[in-house]
Enzyme design. Structure first.
Site, PDB file in Angstrom:
ATOM      1  N   HIS A 188       0.912  -1.069  -0.063  1.00 46.39           N
ATOM      2  CA  HIS A 188       0.020   0.066  -0.068  1.00 46.39           C
ATOM      3  C   HIS A 188       1.083   1.236   0.010  1.00 46.39           C
ATOM      4  CE1 HIS A 188      -3.034   2.794   1.046  1.00 46.39           C
ATOM      5  NE2 HIS A 188      -3.931   1.905   0.682  1.00 46.39           N
TER       6      HIS A 188
ATOM      7  N   ASP B 159      -8.064  -5.194   0.050  1.00 42.87           N
ATOM      8  CA  ASP B 159      -8.531  -5.994  -1.091  1.00 42.87           C
ATOM      9  C   ASP B 159      -8.168  -7.544  -0.842  1.00 42.87           C
ATOM     10  OD1 ASP B 159      -9.594  -3.643  -2.418  1.00 42.87           O
ATOM     11  OD2 ASP B 159      -7.726  -3.414  -3.158  1.00 42.87           O
TER      12      ASP B 159
HETATM   13  N1  ACO Z   1       4.067  -7.570  -4.879  1.00 39.06           N
HETATM   14  C1  ACO Z   1       5.241  -7.609  -4.762  1.00 39.06           C
HETATM   15  N2  ACO Z   1       6.441  -6.746  -4.578  1.00 39.06           N
HETATM   16  C2  ACO Z   1       5.538  -5.385  -4.138  1.00 39.06           C
HETATM   17  C3  ACO Z   1       4.171  -4.972  -4.248  1.00 39.06           C
HETATM   18  C4  ACO Z   1       3.503  -6.461  -4.293  1.00 39.06           C
HETATM   19  N3  ACO Z   1       2.115  -6.519  -4.204  1.00 39.06           N
HETATM   20  N4  ACO Z   1       3.818  -3.970  -4.147  1.00 39.06           N
HETATM   21  C5  ACO Z   1       5.202  -3.234  -3.931  1.00 39.06           C
HETATM   22  N5  ACO Z   1       6.048  -4.129  -4.198  1.00 39.06           N
HETATM   23  C6  ACO Z   1       7.517  -3.710  -4.474  1.00 39.06           C
HETATM   24  C7  ACO Z   1       7.842  -3.189  -5.426  1.00 39.06           C
HETATM   25  O1  ACO Z   1       8.194  -3.979  -6.558  1.00 39.06           O
HETATM   26  C8  ACO Z   1       8.800  -2.015  -5.221  1.00 39.06           C
HETATM   27  O2  ACO Z   1      10.223  -2.866  -5.084  1.00 39.06           O
HETATM   28  P1  ACO Z   1      11.569  -2.075  -5.360  1.00 39.06           P
HETATM   29  O3  ACO Z   1      11.563  -0.911  -4.407  1.00 39.06           O
HETATM   30  O4  ACO Z   1      12.591  -3.121  -5.391  1.00 39.06           O
HETATM   31  O5  ACO Z   1      11.349  -1.448  -6.880  1.00 39.06           O
HETATM   32  C9  ACO Z   1       8.452  -1.686  -3.757  1.00 39.06           C
HETATM   33  O6  ACO Z   1       7.658  -2.806  -3.216  1.00 39.06           O
HETATM   34  C10 ACO Z   1       7.815  -0.419  -3.491  1.00 39.06           C
HETATM   35  O7  ACO Z   1       6.808  -0.439  -4.457  1.00 39.06           O
HETATM   36  P2  ACO Z   1       6.010   0.849  -5.188  1.00 39.06           P
HETATM   37  O8  ACO Z   1       5.327   0.425  -6.361  1.00 39.06           O
HETATM   38  O9  ACO Z   1       7.020   1.778  -5.234  1.00 39.06           O
HETATM   39  O10 ACO Z   1       5.168   1.421  -4.025  1.00 39.06           O
HETATM   40  P3  ACO Z   1       3.901   2.130  -4.164  1.00 39.06           P
HETATM   41  O11 ACO Z   1       3.557   2.739  -2.883  1.00 39.06           O
HETATM   42  O12 ACO Z   1       3.991   2.973  -5.427  1.00 39.06           O
HETATM   43  O13 ACO Z   1       2.675   1.104  -4.587  1.00 39.06           O
HETATM   44  C11 ACO Z   1       0.887  -0.296  -4.610  1.00 39.06           C
HETATM   45  C12 ACO Z   1       1.714   0.816  -4.093  1.00 39.06           C
HETATM   46  C13 ACO Z   1       0.279   0.433  -5.958  1.00 39.06           C
HETATM   47  C14 ACO Z   1      -0.452  -0.503  -3.890  1.00 39.06           C
HETATM   48  C15 ACO Z   1       1.569  -1.492  -4.744  1.00 39.06           C
HETATM   49  O14 ACO Z   1       2.109  -2.116  -3.447  1.00 39.06           O
HETATM   50  C16 ACO Z   1       0.878  -2.412  -5.593  1.00 39.06           C
HETATM   51  O15 ACO Z   1       0.845  -2.567  -6.801  1.00 39.06           O
HETATM   52  N6  ACO Z   1       0.197  -3.707  -5.106  1.00 39.06           N
HETATM   53  C17 ACO Z   1      -0.643  -4.354  -5.467  1.00 39.06           C
HETATM   54  C18 ACO Z   1      -1.965  -3.956  -6.007  1.00 39.06           C
HETATM   55  C19 ACO Z   1      -2.773  -3.729  -5.048  1.00 39.06           C
HETATM   56  O16 ACO Z   1      -3.270  -4.636  -3.945  1.00 39.06           O
HETATM   57  N7  ACO Z   1      -3.492  -2.627  -4.622  1.00 39.06           N
HETATM   58  C20 ACO Z   1      -4.524  -2.181  -3.683  1.00 39.06           C
HETATM   59  C21 ACO Z   1      -4.095  -0.809  -3.171  1.00 39.06           C
HETATM   60  S1  ACO Z   1      -5.357  -0.712  -1.746  1.00 39.06           S
HETATM   61  C22 ACO Z   1      -6.445   0.147  -2.488  1.00 39.06           C
HETATM   62  O17 ACO Z   1      -6.374   0.709  -3.563  1.00 39.06           O
HETATM   63  C23 ACO Z   1      -7.940  -0.001  -1.928  1.00 39.06           C
END
Ligand code: ACO
Length: 426
Positions: free
Chosen positions: A303, A360
């Site tokens: 998140h 979620d």
């Molecule tokens: N699985 C594996 N790795 C992940 C995940 C995941 N679900 N989420 C983040 N990471 C990793 C990224 O690869 C990144 O790694 P790095 O630093 O080596 O490049 C690091 O964690 C940070 O990730 P970002 O994408 O920069 O984090 P951001 O805060 O931008 O993204 C997000 C948050 C979009 C929710 C992300 O965690 C994601 O895509 N999760 C899966 C989708 C999801 O469940 N969304 C629901 C959010 S809650 C809602 O909207 C109600």
């Protein structure tokens, strides 16, 4: 307190504002005027776009408060309609206010009869979110008497209409997709009970509401009602900042929510759990999530704000067990989810990156057990989040600091160059 920002040896002071809780913010509104420089903050990770009194999140501690009340207490003791009142008005209603609000919302549940013809313009296999974007946007063509955004009374009526009509609109999207007749709302039922009946009932027979299902869905609605300045809420505020009417703004919010990184994640999370299928296959998917060359992510994990357990996921994890037990459903997906959570939470990659289950992760399992197809999940999220969107929109409309939202950019394209006629281009 002030903060000094110094560029090329020239410094200037900027006010630092303290919120009631949470980090202080540096007011950089004069930065460009003073220095000719913008700040660069893609994704707004360090930028507060507005002042708000509605929702507070402490992502490190896993805290979510609506008007000061912890989400766990609201989910346990309150109802969705009461939370909607709280978000809109700032306080929990007393009995009289509660009854009046319920009466008002109940009297707005029907949609204009002509709106039904809009549905027929969509293909039967249209995604419910595509229908929701179109139909909610179209409300502004039907309710001209509540689109004057400068009239507080009209704004209030638009809020009530949106909260009241969303269940009807979402249920109609479902009915259209399965080829069943639309059901009119039944005002003797609760907000959530009425939605269940409009979705799963048929005119040929009485629909009996299962109180456990009604309670679980009401909890899901409460947990999705608002979440501070997330992508879709910011979209609603940005659309509203130009003076667009509230129905158009909420349609913009719905469009933003649709994406798989936001509201679409509950659909994606359940699909992922089904694809994993059984606990033995989890390591394969954990390895994929960790592989930098693989775009796969564990859906329902991570998140932008929570770097701790999402408090909403905790409530839903418990609710999932209760709903499945009560309905007598033994779904291997729940076992897979619990095992995936256990493995991920003890894996260094997820620990280091502070990736925890989000709201979620479990919501899809409950919605699926109730009988909703995955394509409806995000529509249900939109239904619930409409209260937060409209509360935030109202707050913005009453904010004297509000101006049209207009971010700036770091331009890295071509400098000025002369036009070359087509015949002379190589
Ligand atoms: N699985 C594996 N790795 C992940 C995940 C995941 N679900 N989420 C983040 N990471 C990793 C990224 O690869 C990144 O790694 P790095 O630093 O080596 O490049 C690091 O964690 C940070 O990730 P970002 O994408 O920069 O984090 P951001 O805060 O931008 O993204 C997000 C948050 C979009 C929710 C992300 O965690 C994601 O895509 N999760 C899966 C989708 C999801 O469940 N969304 C629901 C959010 S809650 C809602 O909207 C109600």
């Amino acid at each position: 307190m002030t903060a000094t920002i110094s560029i090329d040896g020239k410094g200037a002071d900027y006010p630092v504002h303290a919120g009631s809780i949470g980090p202080e913010v540096i007011d950089i509104r004069k930065l460009y005027g003073n220095t000719g420089r913008f700040t660069y903050d893609p994704g707004f990770t360090s930028t507060a776009s507005c002042e708000s009194k509605i929702t507070y999140i402490d992502g490190d501690q896993g805290v979510l408060l609506h008007r000061g009340y912890p989400i766990e207490q609201l989910a346990e003791h309150s109802s969705f309609l009461e939370v909607a009142y709280l978000l809109l008005n700032g306080e929990l209603p007393n009995q009289k206010e509660h009854d009046e609000f319920k009466y008002l919302i109940t009297r707005h549940t029907m949609v204009h009869e002509q709106l039904a013809t809009f549905y027929r313009g969509f293909r039967r296999d249209a995604h419910p979110m595509a229908i929701m974007c179109g139909v909610v946007g179209a409300l502004s063509a039907f309710y001209h008497d509540s689109t004057d955004i400068h009239d507080p009374k009209q704004r209030e009526i638009a809020c009530h209409r949106l909260i009241a009509k969303m269940p009807t609109i979402a249920a109609m999207a479902y009915k259209y997709s399965v080829g069943q007749p639309f059901l009119y709302p039944k005002n003797s039922l609760s907000y959530t009970g009425n939605f269940l009946r409009m979705t799963f009932g048929v005119p040929a027979e009485e629909y009996e509401i299962n109180p456990v299902v009604e309670d679980a869905l009401d909890k899901i609605f409460i947990l999705h009602a608002d979440h501070e300045q997330n992508a879709s809420t910011s979209t609603v505020r940005l659309a509203g900042s130009s003076g667009a009417n509230p129905f158009a703004c909420i349609a913009a919010g719905i469009a933003c929510l649709w994406g798989p990184a936001h509201g679409g994640a509950n659909e994606a999370a359940l699909e992922m759990l089904r694809e994993i299928g059984r606990p033995e296959r989890i390591p394969e998917y954990i390895a994929r999530a960790k592989n930098k060359d693989d775009p796969f992510r564990l859906m329902g994990f991570g998140h932008r704000v929570y770097k701790n357990y999402d408090p909403r996921a905790k409530v839903l994890g418990a609710a999932a067990t209760k709903v499945l037990d009560t309905l007598g459903i033994s779904d291997p997906v729940l076992d897979t989810a619990r095992e995936l959570e256990r493995i991920a939470l003890s894996d260094d990659y997820f620990i280091e990156k502070k990736l925890y289950p989000n709201v979620d992760f479990y919501s899809g399992i409950i919605l699926s057990a109730i009988g909703f197809p995955t394509s409806m999940f995000t529509a249900l999220f939109a239904l619930a989040r409409t209260t937060g969107w409209i509360a935030q929109w109202t707050e913005m409309m009453e904010d004297t600091d509000q101006r049209i939202g207009r971010p700036r950019q770091l331009y890295t394209g071509h400098g000025p160059r002369d036009y070359v006629p087509l015949a002379q281009r190589g």
